[in-house]
Motif scaffolding. Sequence first.
Motif, short mmCIF file in Angstrom:
data_model
loop_
_atom_site.label_atom_id
_atom_site.label_comp_id
_atom_site.label_asym_id
_atom_site.label_seq_id
_atom_site.Cartn_x
_atom_site.Cartn_y
_atom_site.Cartn_z
N GLU A 132 0.84 -1.17 0.00
CA GLU A 132 0.00 0.00 0.00
C GLU A 132 0.89 1.24 0.00
OE1 GLU A 132 -2.95 0.05 3.03
OE2 GLU A 132 -3.41 -2.06 2.74
N ASP A 150 1.66 5.34 0.61
CA ASP A 150 1.34 6.43 1.52
C ASP A 150 0.80 7.65 0.79
OD1 ASP A 150 2.22 4.94 3.65
OD2 ASP A 150 4.24 5.76 3.61
N PRO A 172 -1.89 9.65 -1.13
CA PRO A 172 -3.36 9.57 -1.24
C PRO A 172 -3.78 9.59 -2.70
CG PRO A 172 -2.66 11.75 -0.47
CD PRO A 172 -1.44 10.89 -0.53
N THR A 173 -4.85 8.93 -3.00
CA THR A 173 -5.39 8.88 -4.34
C THR A 173 -6.66 9.69 -4.40
OG1 THR A 173 -6.62 6.87 -3.84
CG2 THR A 173 -4.42 6.63 -4.82
N ASP A 187 -10.30 9.87 -5.24
CA ASP A 187 -11.40 8.95 -5.56
C ASP A 187 -12.63 9.66 -5.96
OD1 ASP A 187 -10.04 6.58 -5.12
OD2 ASP A 187 -10.41 6.64 -2.98
#
Length: 123
Positions: free
Chosen positions: A116, A118, A120-121, A123
């Motif tokens: 994973e 760190d 941020p995506t 969405d």
Amino acid sequence: METLVLIVHVLLAAGIIALVLLQQGKGAEAGASFGAGASQTVFGSSGSTSFLARITGLLATGLFVTSFMLAMVAKDKANAVSDAGIPAAELIESSAAEAQEPELPALEAEKAPAPESDIPTAD
């Protein structure tokens, strides 16, 4: 044999350099009119010019002969390499490749999930 020819070649080259430096220039005979007669020369009344010129010519001939002999030895060595079935270009490349570090084996990709992140995506 090659080493002997090479040593003779270097000695002949040094001899030619020394003899050329010993020879007098064309304007050196002007001093004879001021009392420096040719009767006091070591090599006779004609002076050292013809003697040194002859020796220089002999040494130059010897240098030419040894140069030719060294070229023939180099050609024979090149033919020996090509007779062995190894072209000279490949011989150089293979020796350069041996000097480099060997490639590391590739790691096998594992079927583990991607870690994973760190970051941020959106969405």
